[in-house]
Design a protein around this motif. Structure first.
Motif, PDB file in Angstrom:
ATOM      1  N   MET A 210       8.978   0.223  -3.980  1.00 20.74           N
ATOM      2  CA  MET A 210       7.911  -0.724  -4.335  1.00 20.74           C
ATOM      3  C   MET A 210       7.094  -1.227  -3.139  1.00 20.74           C
ATOM      4  SD  MET A 210       8.028  -4.122  -6.765  1.00 20.74           S
ATOM      5  CE  MET A 210       8.914  -5.226  -5.689  1.00 20.74           C
ATOM      6  N   ASP A 211       7.776  -1.923  -2.201  1.00 21.50           N
ATOM      7  CA  ASP A 211       7.032  -2.515  -1.077  1.00 21.50           C
ATOM      8  C   ASP A 211       6.531  -1.435  -0.135  1.00 21.50           C
ATOM      9  OD1 ASP A 211       7.276  -5.495  -1.389  1.00 21.50           O
ATOM     10  OD2 ASP A 211       9.386  -4.921  -1.558  1.00 21.50           O
ATOM     11  N   GLY A 212       5.262  -1.454   0.137  1.00 20.81           N
ATOM     12  CA  GLY A 212       4.688  -0.465   1.046  1.00 20.81           C
ATOM     13  C   GLY A 212       4.376   0.855   0.357  1.00 20.81           C
ATOM     14  N   VAL A 213       4.759   0.981  -0.921  1.00 21.57           N
ATOM     15  CA  VAL A 213       4.430   2.183  -1.689  1.00 21.57           C
ATOM     16  C   VAL A 213       3.499   1.804  -2.845  1.00 21.57           C
ATOM     17  CG1 VAL A 213       5.364   3.933  -3.263  1.00 21.57           C
ATOM     18  CG2 VAL A 213       6.444   3.550  -1.046  1.00 21.57           C
TER      19      VAL A 213
ATOM     20  N   VAL B 279       9.189   8.764  -3.561  1.00 25.87           N
ATOM     21  CA  VAL B 279       8.100   8.330  -2.688  1.00 25.87           C
ATOM     22  C   VAL B 279       8.561   7.064  -1.975  1.00 25.87           C
ATOM     23  CG1 VAL B 279       5.679   7.660  -2.490  1.00 25.87           C
ATOM     24  CG2 VAL B 279       6.391   9.276  -4.284  1.00 25.87           C
ATOM     25  N   GLU B 280       8.696   7.160  -0.678  1.00 29.26           N
ATOM     26  CA  GLU B 280       9.201   6.063   0.158  1.00 29.26           C
ATOM     27  C   GLU B 280       8.246   5.805   1.314  1.00 29.26           C
ATOM     28  OE1 GLU B 280      11.340   3.800   0.874  1.00 29.26           O
ATOM     29  OE2 GLU B 280      12.876   3.936  -0.671  1.00 29.26           O
ATOM     30  N   ASN B 281       8.374   4.663   1.944  1.00 33.23           N
ATOM     31  CA  ASN B 281       7.588   4.391   3.156  1.00 33.23           C
ATOM     32  C   ASN B 281       8.467   3.912   4.308  1.00 33.23           C
ATOM     33  OD1 ASN B 281       8.097   1.811   1.905  1.00 33.23           O
ATOM     34  ND2 ASN B 281       6.751   0.977   3.491  1.00 33.23           N
ATOM     35  N   ALA B 282       9.767   3.709   4.049  1.00 33.70           N
ATOM     36  CA  ALA B 282      10.622   3.074   5.053  1.00 33.70           C
ATOM     37  C   ALA B 282      11.814   3.954   5.414  1.00 33.70           C
ATOM     38  CB  ALA B 282      11.130   1.733   4.526  1.00 33.70           C
ATOM     39  N   PRO B 283      12.211   3.949   6.689  1.00 31.49           N
ATOM     40  CA  PRO B 283      13.333   4.794   7.126  1.00 31.49           C
ATOM     41  C   PRO B 283      14.621   4.581   6.315  1.00 31.49           C
ATOM     42  CG  PRO B 283      12.218   3.857   9.033  1.00 31.49           C
ATOM     43  CD  PRO B 283      11.596   3.222   7.823  1.00 31.49           C
TER      44      PRO B 283
HETATM   45 MG    MG Z   1       9.130   0.303   0.970  1.00 25.86          MG
END
Ligand code: MG
Length: 238
Positions: free
Chosen positions: A28-31, A186-190
């Motif tokens: 959710m966050d950053g995606v 779909v991710e944005n974080a390590p």
């Molecule tokens: Mg995120």
């Protein structure tokens, strides 16, 4: 094409028979929401009030952990002990207040193009987040009508370990009843990437924040993209 190569190498490594997506697991966050700048600021301030120093870059690196997990992690590193239950509740409450005080985060640029691809392909969207932020969870239906329903969500309220543990993505997989080669993430974080990879899933990391691309490749992302427009283009070719 680089994506095709990444898929072939993924199938080989996992010994999966084929890659045939039927669902997409979204962080959710950053995606979905461009909420990371506000989260990072809120973490820095809430921890500073407890005499704990924490940078915005650290907030991005910790993204995906549950709130209590983040607090414990930084307490162990700086105070040599885990936070008490009272401290955790106080800090997380303060963090949530600071976060909410910054106004509504918008959606991530061009995420609607990605959602259009999901609908056109007839895939199902799942939410897999470490967040328990009611201000965002309650807005999902408004922001993405018909895409995310309760039975296809895994949030901070469902998990025991949270990312980077594989639990949240394994839970989503179980809810979906699908095989691991029938979904992608779909991710944005390590830490989110690590969680999804540990669950045996294919991961597109979209670098929507302040991290280096290498941070995401080192976490195990199969493909790293710069924005949602790129992801939409790649998804149409799957
Ligand atoms: Mg995120």
């Amino acid at each position: 094409m680089e994506v095709r190569k990444a898929i072939e190498s993924f199938l080989q490594k996992q010994s999966y028979p084929e890659f045939r997506p039927r669902a997409v697991f979204f962080d959710m966050d950053g995606v979905l929401y461009d909420s990371m700048p506000a989260h990072a600021k809120a973490w820095v301030e809430a921890l500073k009030a407890e005499g704990v120093s924490f940078s915005e870059y650290q907030a991005y690196l910790n993204e995906g952990r549950t709130g209590h997990g983040t607090i414990d992690d930084v307490f162990v590193k700086q105070k040599g002990r885990e936070a008490t239950e009272e401290e955790k509740q106080r800090i997380y409450k303060r963090k949530s207040e600071i976060f909410d005080g910054q106004g509504e985060a918008g959606t991530v640029a061009d995420i609607e193009q990605v959602m259009a691809c999901v609908s056109q392909a007839g895939w199902l969207a799942y939410l897999v987040t470490g967040s328990g932020q009611p201000s965002l969870l309650d807005r999902l239906e408004h922001s993405f009508p018909g895409m995310f329903v309760q039975k296809r969500m895994v949030t901070a309220f469902d998990v025991k370990f949270g990312k980077p543990h594989p639990e949240p993505y394994l839970m989503a997989l179980q809810k979906s009843g699908l095989k691991p080669w029938e979904v992608f993430v779909v991710e944005n974080a390590p830490l989110g990437v690590k969680s999804a990879k540990a669950a045996g899933l294919f991961v597109f990391a979209v670098n929507t924040g302040v991290l280096r691309r290498e941070d995401l490749y080192e976490a195990g992302a199969d493909v790293v993209l710069d924005n949602m427009k790129e992801l939409a283009t790649v998804m149409k070719a799957l």
